[in-house]
Design a protein around this motif. Structure first.
Motif, PDB file in Angstrom:
ATOM      1  N   ASP A 265       6.605  -6.306 -15.402  1.00 48.95           N
ATOM      2  CA  ASP A 265       6.612  -7.611 -14.726  1.00 48.95           C
ATOM      3  C   ASP A 265       5.282  -8.336 -14.926  1.00 48.95           C
ATOM      4  O   ASP A 265       5.242  -9.540 -15.147  1.00 48.95           O
ATOM      5  CB  ASP A 265       6.880  -7.443 -13.226  1.00 48.95           C
TER       6      ASP A 265
ATOM      7  N   MET B 242       3.224 -13.999  -7.795  1.00 49.84           N
ATOM      8  CA  MET B 242       3.957 -12.771  -7.909  1.00 49.84           C
ATOM      9  C   MET B 242       3.380 -11.779  -6.908  1.00 49.84           C
ATOM     10  O   MET B 242       2.167 -11.664  -6.770  1.00 49.84           O
ATOM     11  CB  MET B 242       3.813 -12.220  -9.335  1.00 49.84           C
ATOM     12  N   GLU B 243       4.245 -11.068  -6.223  1.00 53.33           N
ATOM     13  CA  GLU B 243       3.804 -10.057  -5.272  1.00 53.33           C
ATOM     14  C   GLU B 243       4.479  -8.735  -5.634  1.00 53.33           C
ATOM     15  O   GLU B 243       5.695  -8.667  -5.800  1.00 53.33           O
ATOM     16  CB  GLU B 243       4.184 -10.462  -3.855  1.00 53.33           C
ATOM     17  N   LEU B 244       3.669  -7.690  -5.772  1.00 54.24           N
ATOM     18  CA  LEU B 244       4.173  -6.367  -6.119  1.00 54.24           C
ATOM     19  C   LEU B 244       3.636  -5.353  -5.121  1.00 54.24           C
ATOM     20  O   LEU B 244       2.511  -5.484  -4.650  1.00 54.24           O
ATOM     21  CB  LEU B 244       3.714  -5.962  -7.516  1.00 54.24           C
ATOM     22  N   ALA B 245       4.423  -4.341  -4.824  1.00 56.17           N
ATOM     23  CA  ALA B 245       3.978  -3.237  -3.966  1.00 56.17           C
ATOM     24  C   ALA B 245       4.220  -1.941  -4.717  1.00 56.17           C
ATOM     25  O   ALA B 245       5.269  -1.763  -5.338  1.00 56.17           O
ATOM     26  CB  ALA B 245       4.733  -3.250  -2.655  1.00 56.17           C
TER      27      ALA B 245
ATOM     28  N   ALA C 204      -7.652  -6.570   2.603  1.00 55.61           N
ATOM     29  CA  ALA C 204      -7.388  -7.324   1.378  1.00 55.61           C
ATOM     30  C   ALA C 204      -8.708  -7.490   0.622  1.00 55.61           C
ATOM     31  O   ALA C 204      -9.769  -7.643   1.243  1.00 55.61           O
ATOM     32  CB  ALA C 204      -6.780  -8.678   1.694  1.00 55.61           C
TER      33      ALA C 204
ATOM     34  N   GLU D 123       6.353  -2.115 -12.794  1.00 53.70           N
ATOM     35  CA  GLU D 123       5.516  -3.228 -12.351  1.00 53.70           C
ATOM     36  C   GLU D 123       4.673  -3.769 -13.498  1.00 53.70           C
ATOM     37  O   GLU D 123       4.443  -4.969 -13.592  1.00 53.70           O
ATOM     38  CB  GLU D 123       4.636  -2.809 -11.171  1.00 53.70           C
TER      39      GLU D 123
ATOM     40  N   VAL E  31      -6.502 -10.460  -9.353  1.00 49.79           N
ATOM     41  CA  VAL E  31      -5.492 -10.196  -8.328  1.00 49.79           C
ATOM     42  C   VAL E  31      -6.130 -10.133  -6.954  1.00 49.79           C
ATOM     43  O   VAL E  31      -7.334  -9.904  -6.822  1.00 49.79           O
ATOM     44  CB  VAL E  31      -4.729  -8.868  -8.589  1.00 49.79           C
ATOM     45  N   GLU E  32      -5.322 -10.331  -5.961  1.00 48.54           N
ATOM     46  CA  GLU E  32      -5.679 -10.080  -4.569  1.00 48.54           C
ATOM     47  C   GLU E  32      -4.886  -8.839  -4.180  1.00 48.54           C
ATOM     48  O   GLU E  32      -3.656  -8.846  -4.206  1.00 48.54           O
ATOM     49  CB  GLU E  32      -5.301 -11.270  -3.691  1.00 48.54           C
ATOM     50  N   ALA E  33      -5.584  -7.745  -3.881  1.00 51.90           N
ATOM     51  CA  ALA E  33      -4.928  -6.482  -3.538  1.00 51.90           C
ATOM     52  C   ALA E  33      -5.083  -6.213  -2.046  1.00 51.90           C
ATOM     53  O   ALA E  33      -6.055  -6.650  -1.427  1.00 51.90           O
ATOM     54  CB  ALA E  33      -5.532  -5.344  -4.344  1.00 51.90           C
ATOM     55  N   THR E  34      -4.134  -5.472  -1.497  1.00 49.05           N
ATOM     56  CA  THR E  34      -4.193  -5.098  -0.090  1.00 49.05           C
ATOM     57  C   THR E  34      -3.878  -3.620   0.042  1.00 49.05           C
ATOM     58  O   THR E  34      -2.884  -3.136  -0.504  1.00 49.05           O
ATOM     59  CB  THR E  34      -3.175  -5.895   0.742  1.00 49.05           C
TER      60      THR E  34
ATOM     61  N   SER F 138     -10.412  -8.887  -3.473  1.00 48.80           N
ATOM     62  CA  SER F 138     -10.219  -9.471  -4.803  1.00 48.80           C
ATOM     63  C   SER F 138     -10.713  -8.489  -5.854  1.00 48.80           C
ATOM     64  O   SER F 138     -11.748  -7.852  -5.690  1.00 48.80           O
ATOM     65  CB  SER F 138     -11.000 -10.773  -4.934  1.00 48.80           C
TER      66      SER F 138
END
Length: 81
Positions: A30, A1-4, A55, A27, A47-50, A57
Motif C-alpha cells: 500500500d 493514508m492510515e495503517l496499523a 505520537a 502494508e 510519517v506521523e506514527a503513534t 514524526s
C-alpha cells in the motif's frame, strides 16, 4: 493514508544504535502505491506514527524491498520496547 500494524522491535548496532519495526509486506505494498507522491528522492517517506498514546514524526526507510519504521528512544524507553 492510515495503517496499523505490529511487529517485533529490531535493534541495529552501527555507529549509533537504532531500533526499528519492519512494516509487514501487505502494508508495504500500500505504501509503495503512494511513495512517489509522498516521499523524498532517496526513498524515505515522512510519517506521523503513534505507539500507545504517543505520537511522533519520523520517516519510513526502504530496506530489502520493504520498509522500516524507526522507533525514537524517547518513545520506546517509557514503553519498554
Amino acid at each position: 493514508m492510515e495503517l496499523a500494524f505490529a511487529g517485533p522491535v529490531v535493534e541495529w548496532r552501527g555507529p549509533a544504535p537504532y531500533c526499528f519495526v519492519a512494516v509487514p509486506d501487505a502494508e508495504c505494498s500500500d505504501i509503495r502505491d503512494v511513495a512517489t507522491a509522498a516521499g523524498y528522492g532517496w526513498g524515505v517517506i515522512p510519517v506521523e506514527a503513534t505507539i500507545g498514546a504517543t505520537a511522533f514524526s519520523t520517516f519510513l526507510f526502504p530496506a530489502d524491498g520493504g520498509c522500516l519504521l524507526p522507533l525514537k528512544t524517547a518513545v520506546r524507553r517509557p514503553l519498554e520496547l
